[in-house]
Design an enzyme around this catalytic site. Sequence first.
Site, PDB file in Angstrom:
ATOM      1  N   SER A 229     -12.378  -4.983   9.317  1.00 52.10           N
ATOM      2  CA  SER A 229     -11.864  -4.743   8.444  1.00 52.10           C
ATOM      3  C   SER A 229     -12.464  -4.163   7.356  1.00 52.10           C
ATOM      4  CB  SER A 229     -11.003  -5.549   8.026  1.00 52.10           C
ATOM      5  OG  SER A 229     -10.503  -5.262   6.413  1.00 52.10           O
TER       6      SER A 229
ATOM      7  N   CYS B 245       0.369  -0.693  -0.162  1.00 48.10           N
ATOM      8  CA  CYS B 245      -0.048   0.075   0.139  1.00 48.10           C
ATOM      9  C   CYS B 245       0.952   1.424   0.264  1.00 48.10           C
ATOM     10  CB  CYS B 245      -0.939   0.036   1.275  1.00 48.10           C
ATOM     11  SG  CYS B 245      -1.586  -1.636   1.692  1.00 48.10           S
TER      12      CYS B 245
ATOM     13  N   CYS C 175      -2.214   3.430   2.556  1.00 46.09           N
ATOM     14  CA  CYS C 175      -2.913   2.506   3.742  1.00 46.09           C
ATOM     15  C   CYS C 175      -4.091   2.945   4.232  1.00 46.09           C
ATOM     16  CB  CYS C 175      -1.831   1.974   4.519  1.00 46.09           C
ATOM     17  SG  CYS C 175      -2.948   0.317   4.680  1.00 46.09           S
TER      18      CYS C 175
ATOM     19  N   ASP D 276      -1.760  -3.313   7.700  1.00 47.21           N
ATOM     20  CA  ASP D 276      -3.513  -3.838   8.441  1.00 47.21           C
ATOM     21  C   ASP D 276      -3.168  -5.839   7.799  1.00 47.21           C
ATOM     22  OD1 ASP D 276      -3.760  -1.792   9.479  1.00 47.21           O
ATOM     23  OD2 ASP D 276      -6.178  -1.719   8.573  1.00 47.21           O
TER      24      ASP D 276
ATOM     25  N   CYS E 283      -5.034  -2.043  -0.666  1.00 46.58           N
ATOM     26  CA  CYS E 283      -6.206  -3.063  -0.905  1.00 46.58           C
ATOM     27  C   CYS E 283      -7.452  -2.570  -2.113  1.00 46.58           C
ATOM     28  CB  CYS E 283      -7.120  -3.584   0.284  1.00 46.58           C
ATOM     29  SG  CYS E 283      -5.882  -4.303   1.075  1.00 46.58           S
TER      30      CYS E 283
END
Length: 559
Positions: free
Chosen positions: A475, A52, A125, A84, A197
Amino acid sequence: MEKEINNFSRKITNESDLPAAHAMLYATGMKDLDFGKAQIGIVSNWYDGNPCNMHLNTMGKIVKNSIIKKNLVGFQFTTIGVSDGITMGTKGMRYSLPSRELIADSIETVVDSHHYDGVIAIPGCDKNIPGVMIALLRLNRPSIIIYGGSISSGFYNGKKLDIVSSFEALGKKNTCKISDIEYRNIVKNSCPGPGACGGMYTANTMASALEAMGMMLPYSSSSPSTSENKKIECKKASNYIKILLEKNIKPKDIVTKDSIKNGIKLAMCLGGSTNLVLHFLAIAKYANINLTLKDFQKISDQIPLIGNLKPSGDFLMEDIHMHIGGMPVIIKYLLKKGILLGDCLTVTGKTLYDNMKNVPDITFNQKIIFPVENPIKKNGHIRILYGNISPKGAVAKITGKEGTMFRGKAKVFDSEEEANKAILNNTIKQGSVIVIRYVGPKGGPGMPEMLKPTSYIMGSGLGKNVALITDGRFSGGSHGFVVGHITPEAESGGLISLIKNGDFIKIDAENNTINLEIKKEEIDKRKKLWNPPLLKIKQGYLYKYIKTVSPADKGCITD
């Protein structure tokens, strides 16, 4: 004659009694003419141990070169980050949410102490984005956020992959749905390079929200990390920071109650992460704006879910870029439908409406974004639940695919590790309400995310047959019938600390309630027998965090 825009840096560069400061600035490469120029702090959350973030320093260099061409002085610096994905399910995850405060503190420290006139922040991130936003509000000087961009999708065996694919693959392997070789290939191919992500997880949720809120340039949230568009954005940022300096437009001019609502509405329309709630409560606090959990519920009641995006849907942020035309296309559509307000100021120096004038209209020959008139769900997926388990509120993520009501017997765990073992050992029965407690802001400490258990549940095929509640959080990749942020948390003596195996719990996402079905007399009896546990941490940053952090319903801030 150019307007004087070095409002802060001149307190160092123009003062004749600061020879040591001037000597050091000469050492950085500044020339005599540079001492009259505005100075821009270019901060990224760069570190090469996380996809990230690993490309952010390169982006910062592009920004700096562009800054110099605009007759400004640019100084790059970095701040921390916590991955994470790497720390998930380990003790390292306790640092994830607290890192937001460290990021804000460190940016505030460098920019304020060095008297920079403006800031361009480049986060990647999850906690990076709210962390830099909090810092910019505290400093309140001309600023722009450039999102590091989303990762490209992985690919294996004819299917697109992302980070959650790897978590869910373990659940599938343990239930013999895939082989060990398939499992390893999924893990190897889930993350092909740099970028955050790919689904509508927390990083993309916050980036989308901040673009709608006006703190990012148009297309910032949806331009992929490795795209030419992202490089062009980095070059363009210098134009706009100069406009902000000349017009003296500051973050608190942009972050208003209406613009915050715009950000929340867009994120809810797209099926964004529940972490949105924690972060926007904190952002609103530093913008001096009153925002409570009840505001989120009001917005959710009015907003349709139209984004068919992972984790609950099928598509990734790259699909918005490639097949929709970018986030501004969606923003323009929601402006036309009256869901977003267009008269909010943005970092371009213009309003959100003005920014969207030349953006193409959305077409519905795709399955990523649905029409408002035919939504995936007629109202928002984020629900604020109250009841005896959460008298101060809890946050649920209910898309409707899991149903809207669940009643079952409690299966109680005092740690995430215990719950994960139980799920992977196939000891969780259908109809159970998994309770994971003592993982809140103080109890965790740091309120770790429960992506591992939710992914294992989905991978094991139990997604529609069990619920999970916790005083921790989830998450953005979590999905299923899940309720988090339960307040008061177990560590503080909340009712979640008194639940026993076999107790019935009822969760109603239509009436927004969550209750433990036992008599008040029994609750009182259990309270008398409960003793607060010893703190898990007794020194260092997490100890300071335990001592200062606010409850989840107040945004987990530390002042």
